[in-house]
Design an enzyme around this catalytic site. Sequence first.
Site, short mmCIF file in Angstrom:
data_model
loop_
_atom_site.label_atom_id
_atom_site.label_comp_id
_atom_site.label_asym_id
_atom_site.label_seq_id
_atom_site.Cartn_x
_atom_site.Cartn_y
_atom_site.Cartn_z
N SER A 136 95.19 20.43 67.08
CA SER A 136 96.13 19.30 67.12
C SER A 136 95.99 18.62 68.48
O SER A 136 95.49 19.24 69.44
CB SER A 136 97.55 19.83 66.96
OG SER A 136 98.51 18.81 67.21
N TYR A 149 104.80 25.83 69.25
CA TYR A 149 103.72 25.17 68.48
C TYR A 149 102.57 24.78 69.41
O TYR A 149 101.40 25.03 69.11
CB TYR A 149 104.28 23.94 67.76
CG TYR A 149 103.27 23.23 66.88
CD1 TYR A 149 102.84 23.80 65.68
CD2 TYR A 149 102.74 21.99 67.23
CE1 TYR A 149 101.91 23.14 64.86
CE2 TYR A 149 101.82 21.33 66.43
CZ TYR A 149 101.41 21.91 65.24
OH TYR A 149 100.49 21.26 64.44
#
Length: 244
Positions: A136, A149
């Site tokens: 990501s 995360y």
Amino acid sequence: MRNSSQPLIVITGASSGIGLATARLFSSHGHPLLLLARRLEKMQALDLPQTLALSVDVTDRATLAAAVQEGEKRFGPADAIVNNAGVMLLGEITRQDPDQWDRMLDVNVKGVLNGVHAVAAGMVGRKRGSIINISSVAGRKTFANHVAYVGSKFAVHGLSENLREELSAHNVRVTTIAPGAVETELLGHTTDADIKTGYEAWKAGMGGKVLSAEDVARAVHYAYSQPDGVCVREIVLAATRQQA
Ligand code: NDP
């Protein structure tokens, strides 16, 4: 036994979003597929040719490895694995239930390693293969309420680059794909309503034009479809209007 001139592609998290779009794209290029996620019916509903869909939790190392063996028995050796399965549980660090940190680290980090474990020795033995890990933009920089995360995705970037270095001598390619915001089910699992609202407002600020799952699938296929001697190490892609 191989039924196709194109080799087998393994995709985790193929029941929705980026994994599902990647499955459709590789299938359209004639690849047999092994699709893995927990929701079997979503993968079966795709009704793709030469496709084996199995209900697998990527945190279950033995079941994942057995599933890959089953796919390879049917379609021949895996030429690529797309380690895509992931969860994003955003939270304010003093209030977030630490069980959510465990889940993200188990799925996003150990799940990727389990996928690597299932294919790496075979690829090294064949001197051929591609391991494509979905990280990501949150694997390169920080965002509010993303502590665990971001930690999980920085780990994906780190382990992928280390893996690439170690497998390069064996002619096995490792690619990290780092998307910005993509319109999928991902945000739906975050339990904090205010954070979800804020995230939706952030996306709306981009004129509603975040990436589609198909945009990311094309990046995965681009990396895979380069000549054997070319390793696309990393692709970072985000909506033009995504500033962060
Ligand atoms: P979705 O929520 O739409 O898809 C996530 C997929 O992961 C589903 O197929 C889900 O299947 C699977 N999954 C989750 N937990 C497990 C598990 N324990 N075992 C097996 N499969 C699991 O989200 P996206 O398509 O957006 O996410 C795909 C990847 O892309 C993730 O790694 C995510 O972090 C990354 N990403 C997404 C971005 C975005 O904005 N959407 C941006 C950057 C990266 P099931 O529930 O059936 O098991």
